[in-house]
Design a protein around this motif. Sequence first.
Motif, PDB file in Angstrom:
ATOM      1  N   SER A 167      -7.518  16.071  -5.538  1.00  0.00           N
ATOM      2  CA  SER A 167      -6.408  15.049  -5.947  1.00  0.00           C
ATOM      3  C   SER A 167      -5.004  15.720  -5.700  1.00  0.00           C
ATOM      4  O   SER A 167      -5.122  16.947  -5.735  1.00  0.00           O
ATOM      5  CB  SER A 167      -6.435  14.590  -7.337  1.00  0.00           C
ATOM      6  OG  SER A 167      -6.355  15.380  -8.390  1.00  0.00           O
ATOM      7  N   SER A 168      -4.247  14.972  -5.440  1.00  0.00           N
ATOM      8  CA  SER A 168      -2.840  15.444  -5.295  1.00  0.00           C
ATOM      9  C   SER A 168      -2.214  15.878  -6.423  1.00  0.00           C
ATOM     10  O   SER A 168      -2.273  15.410  -7.642  1.00  0.00           O
ATOM     11  CB  SER A 168      -1.938  14.270  -4.874  1.00  0.00           C
ATOM     12  OG  SER A 168      -0.461  14.660  -4.772  1.00  0.00           O
ATOM     13  N   VAL A 169      -1.482  17.139  -6.482  1.00  0.00           N
ATOM     14  CA  VAL A 169      -1.030  17.613  -7.588  1.00  0.00           C
ATOM     15  C   VAL A 169       0.214  16.761  -8.338  1.00  0.00           C
ATOM     16  O   VAL A 169       0.362  16.627  -9.474  1.00  0.00           O
ATOM     17  CB  VAL A 169      -0.775  19.122  -7.406  1.00  0.00           C
ATOM     18  CG1 VAL A 169       0.058  19.738  -8.509  1.00  0.00           C
ATOM     19  CG2 VAL A 169      -1.745  20.049  -6.934  1.00  0.00           C
ATOM     20  N   ILE A 170       0.925  16.101  -7.362  1.00  0.00           N
ATOM     21  CA  ILE A 170       2.077  15.312  -7.742  1.00  0.00           C
ATOM     22  C   ILE A 170       1.542  14.017  -7.626  1.00  0.00           C
ATOM     23  O   ILE A 170       1.168  13.527  -6.518  1.00  0.00           O
ATOM     24  CB  ILE A 170       3.152  15.791  -6.714  1.00  0.00           C
ATOM     25  CG1 ILE A 170       3.694  16.895  -6.535  1.00  0.00           C
ATOM     26  CG2 ILE A 170       4.135  14.629  -7.069  1.00  0.00           C
ATOM     27  CD1 ILE A 170       4.008  17.592  -7.784  1.00  0.00           C
ATOM     28  N   PRO A 171       1.764  13.102  -8.776  1.00  0.00           N
ATOM     29  CA  PRO A 171       1.148  11.604  -8.526  1.00  0.00           C
ATOM     30  C   PRO A 171       1.873  10.846  -7.470  1.00  0.00           C
ATOM     31  O   PRO A 171       3.075  11.175  -7.326  1.00  0.00           O
ATOM     32  CB  PRO A 171       1.655  11.192 -10.189  1.00  0.00           C
ATOM     33  CG  PRO A 171       1.661  12.224 -10.999  1.00  0.00           C
ATOM     34  CD  PRO A 171       2.184  13.424  -9.867  1.00  0.00           C
ATOM     35  N   VAL A 172       1.209   9.730  -7.025  1.00  0.00           N
ATOM     36  CA  VAL A 172       1.520   9.078  -5.741  1.00  0.00           C
ATOM     37  C   VAL A 172       3.056   8.425  -5.965  1.00  0.00           C
ATOM     38  O   VAL A 172       3.992   8.366  -5.395  1.00  0.00           O
ATOM     39  CB  VAL A 172       0.642   7.908  -5.396  1.00  0.00           C
ATOM     40  CG1 VAL A 172       0.428   6.857  -6.416  1.00  0.00           C
ATOM     41  CG2 VAL A 172       1.222   7.258  -4.125  1.00  0.00           C
ATOM     42  N   ASP A 173       3.512   8.112  -7.290  1.00  0.00           N
ATOM     43  CA  ASP A 173       4.501   7.383  -7.804  1.00  0.00           C
ATOM     44  C   ASP A 173       5.711   8.427  -7.699  1.00  0.00           C
ATOM     45  O   ASP A 173       6.844   7.951  -7.165  1.00  0.00           O
ATOM     46  CB  ASP A 173       4.533   6.805  -9.176  1.00  0.00           C
ATOM     47  CG  ASP A 173       3.519   5.464  -9.361  1.00  0.00           C
ATOM     48  OD1 ASP A 173       3.382   4.983  -8.404  1.00  0.00           O
ATOM     49  OD2 ASP A 173       3.270   5.325 -10.356  1.00  0.00           O
ATOM     50  N   GLU A 174       5.321   9.603  -7.935  1.00  0.00           N
ATOM     51  CA  GLU A 174       6.294  10.667  -7.881  1.00  0.00           C
ATOM     52  C   GLU A 174       6.624  11.109  -6.443  1.00  0.00           C
ATOM     53  O   GLU A 174       7.909  11.411  -6.096  1.00  0.00           O
ATOM     54  CB  GLU A 174       6.002  11.677  -8.625  1.00  0.00           C
ATOM     55  CG  GLU A 174       6.077  11.564 -10.265  1.00  0.00           C
ATOM     56  CD  GLU A 174       5.931  12.724 -11.123  1.00  0.00           C
ATOM     57  OE1 GLU A 174       5.889  13.985 -10.693  1.00  0.00           O
ATOM     58  OE2 GLU A 174       4.855  12.586 -12.153  1.00  0.00           O
ATOM     59  N   VAL A 175       5.542  11.042  -5.470  1.00  0.00           N
ATOM     60  CA  VAL A 175       5.826  11.387  -4.261  1.00  0.00           C
ATOM     61  C   VAL A 175       6.439  10.357  -3.485  1.00  0.00           C
ATOM     62  O   VAL A 175       7.490  10.418  -2.621  1.00  0.00           O
ATOM     63  CB  VAL A 175       4.362  11.413  -3.543  1.00  0.00           C
ATOM     64  CG1 VAL A 175       4.582  11.622  -2.291  1.00  0.00           C
ATOM     65  CG2 VAL A 175       3.561  12.683  -4.120  1.00  0.00           C
ATOM     66  N   ILE A 176       6.431   9.110  -3.906  1.00  0.00           N
ATOM     67  CA  ILE A 176       7.180   7.885  -3.364  1.00  0.00           C
ATOM     68  C   ILE A 176       8.714   7.908  -3.711  1.00  0.00           C
ATOM     69  O   ILE A 176       9.527   7.641  -2.867  1.00  0.00           O
ATOM     70  CB  ILE A 176       6.545   6.621  -3.804  1.00  0.00           C
ATOM     71  CG1 ILE A 176       5.144   6.544  -2.897  1.00  0.00           C
ATOM     72  CG2 ILE A 176       7.446   5.334  -3.262  1.00  0.00           C
ATOM     73  CD1 ILE A 176       4.594   5.051  -3.363  1.00  0.00           C
ATOM     74  N   GLU A 177       8.790   8.391  -4.829  1.00  0.00           N
ATOM     75  CA  GLU A 177      10.226   8.469  -5.458  1.00  0.00           C
ATOM     76  C   GLU A 177      10.866   9.664  -4.759  1.00  0.00           C
ATOM     77  O   GLU A 177      12.030   9.609  -4.416  1.00  0.00           O
ATOM     78  CB  GLU A 177      10.351   8.771  -7.332  1.00  0.00           C
ATOM     79  CG  GLU A 177      11.499   8.970  -7.630  1.00  0.00           C
ATOM     80  CD  GLU A 177      11.399   9.223  -9.019  1.00  0.00           C
ATOM     81  OE1 GLU A 177      12.228   9.944  -9.892  1.00  0.00           O
ATOM     82  OE2 GLU A 177      10.400   8.705  -9.808  1.00  0.00           O
TER      83      GLU A 177
END
Length: 104
Positions: free
Chosen positions: A46-56
Amino acid sequence: AITVQCMLGLVCDPVAGLVEIPCVVRNASAAAIANSSAQIALASVSSVIPVDEVIEAMGEIGSSMETRYKETALGGLAATKTGQAIARKVLIHTIEMLPDEEAR
């Protein structure tokens, strides 16, 4: 999130305002990244950084980029000597005014 992290900060610099350079090749590369990302996700990585934070983060990067790098054909590859030469061959630089507009 895995795919988007690989695409953060890309400059959109269409040569002569057309999608052929560099977007066609970039889209093929993005498809390969998306395929690799799917394989990584299927392997339970899994991504270390959550998708919501990546989009932000993507929004923050986009907001901080200079306008000339945002699909204007004014920066990046579009601003190179070759990019400018292609633009001169492709674009119509002189537009004749219509007869009814000349009277205004």
